[in-house]
Design an enzyme around this catalytic site. Structure first.
Site, mmCIF file in Angstrom:
data_model
loop_
_atom_site.group_PDB
_atom_site.id
_atom_site.type_symbol
_atom_site.label_atom_id
_atom_site.label_comp_id
_atom_site.label_asym_id
_atom_site.label_seq_id
_atom_site.Cartn_x
_atom_site.Cartn_y
_atom_site.Cartn_z
ATOM 1 N N GLY A 169 2.931 -11.223 -11.430
ATOM 2 C CA GLY A 169 1.477 -11.159 -11.532
ATOM 3 C C GLY A 169 0.978 -11.882 -12.758
ATOM 4 O O GLY A 169 0.745 -13.096 -12.746
ATOM 5 N N LEU A 209 0.826 -1.218 0.000
ATOM 6 C CA LEU A 209 0.000 0.000 0.000
ATOM 7 C C LEU A 209 0.856 1.262 0.000
ATOM 8 O O LEU A 209 0.322 2.370 0.111
ATOM 9 C CB LEU A 209 -0.984 -0.022 1.183
ATOM 10 C CG LEU A 209 -2.080 -1.093 1.028
ATOM 11 C CD1 LEU A 209 -3.033 -1.079 2.210
ATOM 12 C CD2 LEU A 209 -2.874 -0.898 -0.270
ATOM 13 N N LYS A 210 2.155 1.136 -0.101
ATOM 14 C CA LYS A 210 3.070 2.284 -0.278
ATOM 15 C C LYS A 210 2.652 3.473 0.575
ATOM 16 O O LYS A 210 2.251 4.527 0.071
ATOM 17 C CB LYS A 210 3.144 2.684 -1.757
ATOM 18 C CG LYS A 210 3.638 1.559 -2.659
ATOM 19 C CD LYS A 210 3.810 2.002 -4.102
ATOM 20 C CE LYS A 210 4.344 0.903 -4.998
ATOM 21 N NZ LYS A 210 3.399 -0.192 -5.264
ATOM 22 N N ASP A 244 2.528 9.597 4.676
ATOM 23 C CA ASP A 244 1.636 10.577 5.305
ATOM 24 C C ASP A 244 2.433 11.220 6.432
ATOM 25 O O ASP A 244 3.650 10.990 6.524
ATOM 26 C CB ASP A 244 0.368 9.840 5.827
ATOM 27 C CG ASP A 244 -0.846 10.765 5.919
ATOM 28 O OD1 ASP A 244 -0.701 11.871 6.490
ATOM 29 O OD2 ASP A 244 -1.916 10.385 5.423
HETATM 30 O O1 C5P Z 1 1.585 -8.480 -13.809
HETATM 31 P P1 C5P Z 1 2.981 -8.088 -13.417
HETATM 32 O O2 C5P Z 1 3.895 -9.289 -13.208
HETATM 33 O O3 C5P Z 1 3.567 -7.042 -14.315
HETATM 34 O O4 C5P Z 1 2.777 -7.442 -11.961
HETATM 35 C C1 C5P Z 1 3.810 -6.826 -11.266
HETATM 36 C C2 C5P Z 1 3.332 -6.362 -9.924
HETATM 37 O O5 C5P Z 1 4.391 -5.600 -9.345
HETATM 38 C C3 C5P Z 1 2.117 -5.455 -9.956
HETATM 39 O O6 C5P Z 1 1.381 -5.698 -8.745
HETATM 40 C C4 C5P Z 1 2.711 -4.060 -9.935
HETATM 41 O O7 C5P Z 1 1.877 -3.123 -9.318
HETATM 42 C C5 C5P Z 1 3.950 -4.275 -9.072
HETATM 43 N N1 C5P Z 1 5.014 -3.299 -9.294
HETATM 44 C C6 C5P Z 1 5.603 -3.084 -10.533
HETATM 45 N N2 C5P Z 1 6.601 -2.164 -10.669
HETATM 46 C C7 C5P Z 1 7.013 -1.464 -9.613
HETATM 47 C C8 C5P Z 1 6.439 -1.666 -8.366
HETATM 48 C C9 C5P Z 1 5.427 -2.603 -8.243
HETATM 49 O O8 C5P Z 1 5.243 -3.741 -11.503
HETATM 50 N N3 C5P Z 1 7.990 -0.616 -9.752
#
Ligand code: C5P
Length: 239
Positions: free
Chosen positions: A211, A67-68, A71
């Site tokens: 993902g 959730l990065k 704040d």
């Molecule tokens: O579907 P995919 O393998 O591209 O998903 C990569 C995941 O990593 C996603 O949840 C994306 O939000 C996250 N992410 C990214 N690049 C970043 C940080 C997080 O792809 N720099």
């Protein structure tokens, strides 16, 4: 000693980038014991995914709450306490010194590990300038990685390309967690800089976030198993 395949399986984090808890539960069921670590980000968290995070942790899976946070310090601290109480293993915060300090202090002795996001990978030098920064991406990533180390952050999220350079700047105990992973022959999608699981491990990554190559595979479980096998071989080669 952990068996090589179990060690490798523990380094694969499947991003549950799905729009409902029902879809996420169906995917978790399909993946079964081929996956032990899941990431829950904005999309699922804001669609009821946090009780799922608690349930997964209770069922012995590890959970990365992406959730990065960023704040005022007090708000970050209280948020970190709540995420620690969910039983999560990883939580991301933006790598601003005040935010990182508040998070480290609030985490105290909890098992939760804090990961800092140095500069979002969608930002280039022009985006940083437009946001009022004097430094470019590379200098800001370096500065924030050093600050994360000094403050006691447990790891960084970075692209696999950045991993080798960051390794030398951070503490050996700090984890490098890399998204943008694509097994050979799979679609890059919107990712601009991708690496195979084997190359990312060779570059020094400790955990791989994957993902779509798993979620959209015809056989997600086989896709996960193939990535775990590739990680295991790369870890053996890395020594
Ligand atoms: O579907 P995919 O393998 O591209 O998903 C990569 C995941 O990593 C996603 O949840 C994306 O939000 C996250 N992410 C990214 N690049 C970043 C940080 C997080 O792809 N720099």
């Amino acid at each position: 000693m952990t068996a090589p395949l179990d060690d490798a399986r523990g380094r694969l984090i499947v991003a549950l980038d799905l729009s409902s808890v029902r879809d996420a539960e169906a995917m978790i069921e399909r993946l079964g014991d081929s996956v032990s670590f899941y990431k829950i980000g904005y999309q699922l968290a804001f669609a009821g995914g946090l009780p799922l995070a608690r349930a997964l942790a209770g069922a012995g899976k590890r959970v990365f709450v992406d959730l990065k946070l960023h704040d005022i310090g007090n708000t970050v601290a209280r948020g970190v306490e709540s995420v620690a109480e969910l039983g999560a293993t990883f939580l991301t915060v933006h790598a601003y010194p005040q935010t990182m300090r508040a998070a480290v202090e609030a985490r105290a002795n909890a098992a939760l590990k804090l990961l800092a996001v140095t500069v979002l990978t969608s930002y280039d030098d022009a985006d940083l300038a437009a946001a009022g920064y004097a430094l470019g991406v590379s200098a800001l990533v370096t500065q924030r990685a050093r600050q994360a180390r000094e403050i006691g952050i447990d790891g960084l999220v970075c692209s696999a390309e950045e991993a080798a350079g960051l390794r030398s700047l951070i503490a050996p105990s700090m984890a490098l967690v890399t998204p943008g992973i694509r097994p050979a022959g799979t679609q890059a999608g919107d990712q601009k800089r991708v690496m195979t699981p084997a190359r990312a491990i060779a570059a020094g990554a400790d955990y791989l976030v994957v993902g779509r190559p798993i979620l959209e595979a015809a056989a997600p479980r086989s896709a996960a198993d193939a990535i775990v096998a590739e990680i295991a071989a790369a870890l053996t080669a890395r020594g």
